[in-house]
Design an enzyme around this catalytic site. Structure first.
Site, short mmCIF file in Angstrom:
data_model
loop_
_atom_site.label_atom_id
_atom_site.label_comp_id
_atom_site.label_asym_id
_atom_site.label_seq_id
_atom_site.Cartn_x
_atom_site.Cartn_y
_atom_site.Cartn_z
N GLU A 87 0.83 -1.22 0.00
CA GLU A 87 0.00 0.00 0.00
C GLU A 87 0.85 1.26 0.00
O GLU A 87 1.96 1.27 0.54
CB GLU A 87 -0.94 0.02 1.19
CG GLU A 87 -0.26 0.21 2.53
CD GLU A 87 -1.25 0.44 3.65
OE1 GLU A 87 -1.65 1.61 3.83
OE2 GLU A 87 -1.59 -0.53 4.33
N ARG A 98 -2.53 11.31 6.66
CA ARG A 98 -2.50 10.50 5.43
C ARG A 98 -3.81 10.51 4.65
O ARG A 98 -3.81 10.27 3.45
CB ARG A 98 -2.15 9.05 5.77
CG ARG A 98 -0.71 8.86 6.15
CD ARG A 98 -0.39 7.42 6.50
NE ARG A 98 -0.34 6.60 5.30
CZ ARG A 98 -0.53 5.30 5.30
NH1 ARG A 98 -0.81 4.66 6.41
NH2 ARG A 98 -0.45 4.61 4.18
N ARG A 102 -5.50 5.67 -1.22
CA ARG A 102 -4.35 4.78 -1.32
C ARG A 102 -4.27 4.15 -2.70
O ARG A 102 -5.29 3.98 -3.37
CB ARG A 102 -4.45 3.61 -0.32
CG ARG A 102 -4.58 3.98 1.12
CD ARG A 102 -3.25 4.42 1.73
NE ARG A 102 -3.38 4.58 3.17
CZ ARG A 102 -3.89 5.65 3.75
NH1 ARG A 102 -4.32 6.67 3.03
NH2 ARG A 102 -3.97 5.73 5.05
N HIS A 119 -10.55 4.58 2.02
CA HIS A 119 -9.80 3.79 3.00
C HIS A 119 -10.19 2.32 2.98
O HIS A 119 -10.63 1.76 3.98
CB HIS A 119 -9.94 4.38 4.41
CG HIS A 119 -8.81 3.98 5.31
ND1 HIS A 119 -8.96 3.00 6.25
CD2 HIS A 119 -7.54 4.41 5.40
CE1 HIS A 119 -7.81 2.85 6.90
NE2 HIS A 119 -6.94 3.70 6.39
#
Length: 135
Positions: A87, A98, A102, A119
């Site tokens: 990831e 963050r 992703r 997420h």
């Protein structure tokens, strides 16, 4: 009810220098140069392109968890042996953490690419050209 009339589209005169035996090639709209086709899908934000470039270079990564094993606990991606998925953070402008975006890759070098902006609740698969081919 109010009716709004649109003006007719502009009419352009044909080029006086174009060879009439050749098919006409439409020009890009005024002020725009023709661009090569983006090999990455439109759903990826600009920041994802930066992350992809880092992955293809092998880092260095701005977040300590980038490059770590993604466990696929949600089982939304195809089942693979542990360690297959990695990831990476896709930065979200304006956040000081963050965030939820992703990129998850599979293989080393990556042969599978996935993007999530929620997420790990959902993923979208995409393809990435070899690093020398990306625009």
């Amino acid at each position: 009810m109010r009716v709004v009339q649109q003006p007719p589209p502009p009419q352009f005169a044909p080029s006086l220098t174009q060879d009439s035996s050749l098919p006409a090639t439409p020009a890009p709209p005024a002020g725009q140069a023709s661009k090569p086709r983006d090999p990455l899908p439109a759903f990826l934000p600009a920041e994802a392109r930066e992350t992809i470039a880092l992955i293809q270079r092998g880092g260095p990564y701005p977040h300590r968890k980038d490059g770590s094993v993604f466990g696929n606990r949600e089982r939304l991606l195809p089942q693979r042996p542990r360690g297959y998925y990695r990831e990476y953070t896709v930065d979200t402008p304006g956040l000081d953490h963050r965030g939820a975006k992703r990129i998850v890759t599979g293989g080393d070098p990556p042969d599978a690419w996935y993007y999530t902006d929620d997420h790990y609740e959902s993923f979208r698969s995409f393809e990435v050209p070899a690093s020398g081919e990306q625009q």
